[in-house]
Design a protein around this motif. Structure first.
Motif, PDB file in Angstrom:
ATOM      1  N   UNK A 118       1.658   7.396  -0.582  1.00 24.33           N
ATOM      2  CA  UNK A 118       1.387   8.591  -1.373  1.00 24.33           C
ATOM      3  C   UNK A 118       2.628   9.220  -1.938  1.00 24.33           C
ATOM      4  N   UNK A 119       3.808   8.799  -1.441  1.00 24.75           N
ATOM      5  CA  UNK A 119       5.068   9.363  -1.892  1.00 24.75           C
ATOM      6  C   UNK A 119       5.993   8.311  -2.489  1.00 24.75           C
ATOM      7  N   UNK A 120       5.436   7.158  -2.829  1.00 22.52           N
ATOM      8  CA  UNK A 120       6.252   6.107  -3.406  1.00 22.52           C
ATOM      9  C   UNK A 120       6.942   5.236  -2.391  1.00 22.52           C
ATOM     10  N   UNK A 121       6.599   5.359  -1.122  1.00 18.12           N
ATOM     11  CA  UNK A 121       7.069   4.450  -0.079  1.00 18.12           C
ATOM     12  C   UNK A 121       5.895   3.555   0.306  1.00 18.12           C
ATOM     13  N   UNK A 122       6.159   2.258   0.441  1.00 16.38           N
ATOM     14  CA  UNK A 122       5.082   1.289   0.582  1.00 16.38           C
ATOM     15  C   UNK A 122       5.103   0.611   1.949  1.00 16.38           C
ATOM     16  N   UNK A 123       3.903   0.283   2.415  1.00 16.66           N
ATOM     17  CA  UNK A 123       3.722  -0.536   3.609  1.00 16.66           C
ATOM     18  C   UNK A 123       3.115  -1.866   3.184  1.00 16.66           C
ATOM     19  N   UNK A 124       3.670  -2.962   3.680  1.00 17.00           N
ATOM     20  CA  UNK A 124       3.108  -4.269   3.379  1.00 17.00           C
ATOM     21  C   UNK A 124       1.832  -4.473   4.177  1.00 17.00           C
ATOM     22  N   UNK A 125       0.731  -4.761   3.471  1.00 20.31           N
ATOM     23  CA  UNK A 125      -0.548  -4.967   4.144  1.00 20.31           C
ATOM     24  C   UNK A 125      -0.457  -6.179   5.061  1.00 20.31           C
ATOM     25  N   UNK A 126      -0.819  -5.979   6.312  1.00 22.62           N
ATOM     26  CA  UNK A 126      -0.682  -7.050   7.299  1.00 22.62           C
ATOM     27  C   UNK A 126      -1.673  -8.181   7.051  1.00 22.62           C
ATOM     28  N   UNK A 127      -2.869  -7.864   6.608  1.00 24.10           N
ATOM     29  CA  UNK A 127      -3.892  -8.880   6.394  1.00 24.10           C
ATOM     30  C   UNK A 127      -4.706  -8.581   5.165  1.00 24.10           C
ATOM     31  N   UNK A 128      -4.218  -8.951   3.980  1.00 24.83           N
ATOM     32  CA  UNK A 128      -4.899  -8.630   2.726  1.00 24.83           C
ATOM     33  C   UNK A 128      -6.102  -9.530   2.488  1.00 24.83           C
ATOM     34  N   UNK A 129      -6.175 -10.660   3.187  1.00 23.30           N
ATOM     35  CA  UNK A 129      -7.255 -11.615   2.953  1.00 23.30           C
ATOM     36  C   UNK A 129      -6.936 -12.642   1.893  1.00 23.30           C
ATOM     37  N   UNK A 130      -5.822 -12.480   1.190  1.00 22.77           N
ATOM     38  CA  UNK A 130      -5.456 -13.425   0.141  1.00 22.77           C
ATOM     39  C   UNK A 130      -4.895 -14.693   0.781  1.00 22.77           C
ATOM     40  N   UNK A 131      -5.547 -15.790   0.542  1.00 23.65           N
ATOM     41  CA  UNK A 131      -5.155 -17.052   1.165  1.00 23.65           C
ATOM     42  C   UNK A 131      -4.117 -17.775   0.328  1.00 23.65           C
ATOM     43  N   UNK A 132      -3.217 -18.461   0.994  1.00 21.97           N
ATOM     44  CA  UNK A 132      -2.229 -19.273   0.293  1.00 21.97           C
ATOM     45  C   UNK A 132      -2.906 -20.513  -0.297  1.00 21.97           C
ATOM     46  N   UNK A 133      -2.328 -21.031  -1.360  1.00 25.73           N
ATOM     47  CA  UNK A 133      -2.850 -22.246  -1.972  1.00 25.73           C
ATOM     48  C   UNK A 133      -1.812 -23.346  -1.867  1.00 25.73           C
ATOM     49  N   UNK A 134      -2.259 -24.545  -1.602  1.00 28.52           N
ATOM     50  CA  UNK A 134      -1.347 -25.675  -1.512  1.00 28.52           C
ATOM     51  C   UNK A 134      -1.350 -26.503  -2.793  1.00 28.52           C
ATOM     52  N   UNK A 135      -2.121 -26.047  -3.807  1.00 29.25           N
ATOM     53  CA  UNK A 135      -2.261 -26.853  -5.010  1.00 29.25           C
ATOM     54  C   UNK A 135      -1.137 -26.643  -6.005  1.00 29.25           C
TER      55      UNK A 135
ATOM     56  N   UNK B  33       0.842  -1.190   0.000  1.00 29.77           N
ATOM     57  CA  UNK B  33       0.000   0.000   0.000  1.00 29.77           C
ATOM     58  C   UNK B  33       0.880   1.244   0.000  1.00 29.77           C
ATOM     59  N   UNK B  34       0.630   2.118  -0.959  1.00 32.15           N
ATOM     60  CA  UNK B  34       1.427   3.321  -1.171  1.00 32.15           C
ATOM     61  C   UNK B  34       1.043   4.392  -0.149  1.00 32.15           C
TER      62      UNK B  34
END
Length: 539
Positions: free
Chosen positions: A88-105, A85-86
């Motif tokens: 606003x000045x091109x420095x980013x923070x990693x979203x702690x909980x995006x909701x995207x689940x890992x896949x084992x397939x 997540x930007x």
């Protein structure tokens, strides 16, 4: 179309427009660390097959509706994609909980950001290889994702098609019913083919439209990598170009929302098409097509079939002509993700692509392990000069995806490249190449907004004139190869002190004209309501 010029001159000759303004020397710098934008991409047990070697994915877009560009980056089999997540000045923070689940397939492969359900927030399409199905993830407007219920219907309609390897995705309203449809690439093993290349969205459900392609072009072998929509013949219907491996690239003309007519001729001669970039590089009013491919430098140890390099297909209005050699863009090494953008704001689109291949199969091909990224700067006359190293870009990783966008909101286009790796001992890592402040010429960033199920107006055409040049952009959603740029139009304006009115042809074919804007602004053009800023104007 009414209100739009098919050509800006009676002849097809390219006219170089001299730029009177003098700007300081500009270049790129590696801002990966300071931007907190590094994300790894490699396999815990190394490359297992060809799909692993070709995989990756990154996408840029405004996930939280705050006006700046965020990033989603695929991580092979290391886990779910990273959301950056930007601030606003091109420095980013990693979203702690995006909701995207890992896949084992298997492994996620390819990322596209597009508002698929029409609610005003960018959703996420993720492809997959090695058994990982392609899936839609819906955004709550704050960068939090959940699986779409449409996946159930999507999978039911597809049968086993979506468990084949899926690559790049592109979106447009191909049947002009108001919502976005999808094209999908499916590079698979030799002698394996199938469907699943064109999908129509109808009332939130998905149906296969493979019958639109006469003769089932991918039924026996399928090497399609990068589909991309564009209106090549200016009839208001999105056409489709597909960059594909082993001499199978094709392009199709949309038959008024009922079929895709294969219009490929011998001109389409790229031998191993990988990535794709579509834009009006010659400022004549129609979109042209670049295909990244494979090129060997001149060396007696190197050779073999399929190594004659990139292709640039210039749109003549009635088809394509191959201008690769004249344009000077053939020599690109082993090309993948590609994009057109005006990096120096002189009013002419430049061209960038990443490179690399991890398993040289011929003597003397070791240089593919350290292929440099290529930056072709337009000379304003239809030709380009390669200047990546000169301008500070020295990326020799195994490049796959690329996002071209103004990531730090200073008005010029930066580059975010994603490199793959075989394992933790040879990791692939992203790089952020920041376009530095020596670039002082004026610019405009434009987003569109309209009511309905396609609020970002994907498929619209935007035109304006400045400094004697009339520029055209199509609002597109994917694909550079496994990656996508923000859904907006960026214009460099050369020596202009002002611009003409802005002409927009909306996706349904209706034309609208907007007042000439103040330069160095981020504009939102709202259908029927004029313009407003979607971010602070930067002088």
């Amino acid at each position: 179309m009414p209100g739009f010029e098919r050509r800006i001159a009676a002849t097809a000759a390219l006219i170089a427009i001299p730029i009177a303004a003098v700007q300081a020397e500009w270049r790129f710098s590696d801002a990966t660390a300071t931007a907190q934008a590094e994300v790894g991409h490699w396999y815990q047990f190394g490359f297992q097959n060809m799909a692993d070697m070709t995989a990756g994915g990154a996408a840029g877009g405004d996930l939280d509706n705050d006006g700046d560009i965020d990033l989603v980056v695929v991580r092979a089999d290391l886990g779910p994609p990273t959301v950056l997540l930007n601030r606003g000045d091109g420095i980013f923070d990693t979203a702690a909980g995006s909701g995207l689940a890992a896949s084992s397939q298997g492994a996620i492969n390819g990322a596209s950001l597009v508002d698929i359900d029409g609610n005003g927030s960018l959703d996420l399409m993720l492809g997959g290889v090695n058994g990982q199905p392609a899936l839609f993830w819906l955004n709550d407007g704050l960068g939090q994702f959940s699986l779409s219920a449409a996946n159930v219907e999507f999978s039911a309609a597809a049968g086993n098609e979506l468990r084949r390897n899926s690559y790049s995705a592109s979106f447009a309203d191909v049947d002009r019913d108001g919502d976005l449809d999808m094209a999908l690439g499916h590079w698979d093993a030799p002698d394996r083919g199938g469907g699943g290349h064109l999908w129509l969205q109808q009332a939130g459900s998905w149906i296969s439209a493979e019958s639109w392609f006469a003769g089932a072009p991918w039924s026996s072998s399928d090497f399609s990598f990068t589909p991309a929509f564009a209106d090549f013949n200016a009839d208001g219907w999105p056409d489709l170009a597909v960059a594909a491996d082993f001499g199978t690239s094709r392009w199709f003309l949309n038959q008024a929302g009922a079929a895709m007519l294969d219009s490929t001729t011998a001109v389409i001669s790229d031998e191993n098409g990988m990535g794709s970039a579509i834009a009006d590089y010659d400022n004549d009013g129609d979109p042209d097509w670049f295909v990244s491919s494979v090129w060997y430098p001149s060396d007696p140890r190197r050779g073999g079939a399929g190594t004659t390099g990139n292709r640039l297909y210039r749109n003549t209005g009635s088809g394509f002509e191959d201008v690769t050699e004249a344009a000077g863009v053939r020599a690109g090494y082993w090309g993948w993700g590609s994009c057109f953008a005006d990096f120096n704001h002189d009013g002419w689109l430049d061209l960038f692509h990443v490179n690399g291949w991890p398993a040289p199969q011929q003597p003397g091909a070791e240089f593919y392990l350290v292929d440099p990224a290529r930056l072709f700067i337009s000379n304003g006359d239809g030709t380009f000069s390669e200047r990546a190293a000169e301008l500070g870009i020295q990326d020799i990783g195994q490049g796959r995806a690329v996002v071209c966008a103004d990531l730090d909101n200073d008005g010029d286009i930066d580059l975010y490249t994603q490199n793959t790796g075989g394992n933790a001992a040879q990791p692939g890592r992203t790089r952020l190449w920041r376009n530095e402040e020596g670039n002082t010429l004026p610019w405009l960033r434009i987003r569109l907004r309209q009511p309905g199920a396609n609020p970002d107006a994907v498929g619209a055409r935007v035109q304006l004139s400045a400094a004697g040049i009339r520029q055209t952009r199509e609002i597109s959603a994917g694909n550079n190869y496994l990656s996508s740029n923000p859904i907006e139009a960026h214009f460099g304006l050369g020596a202009a002190s002002g611009t003409s009115m802005i002409d927009v042809r909306w996706p349904d074919g209706v034309d609208e004209r907007f007042a000439a804007p103040v330069l160095r602004q981020r504009l939102l053009l709202v259908r029927g309501s004029g313009s407003e800023l979607f971010g602070d104007g930067l002088e």
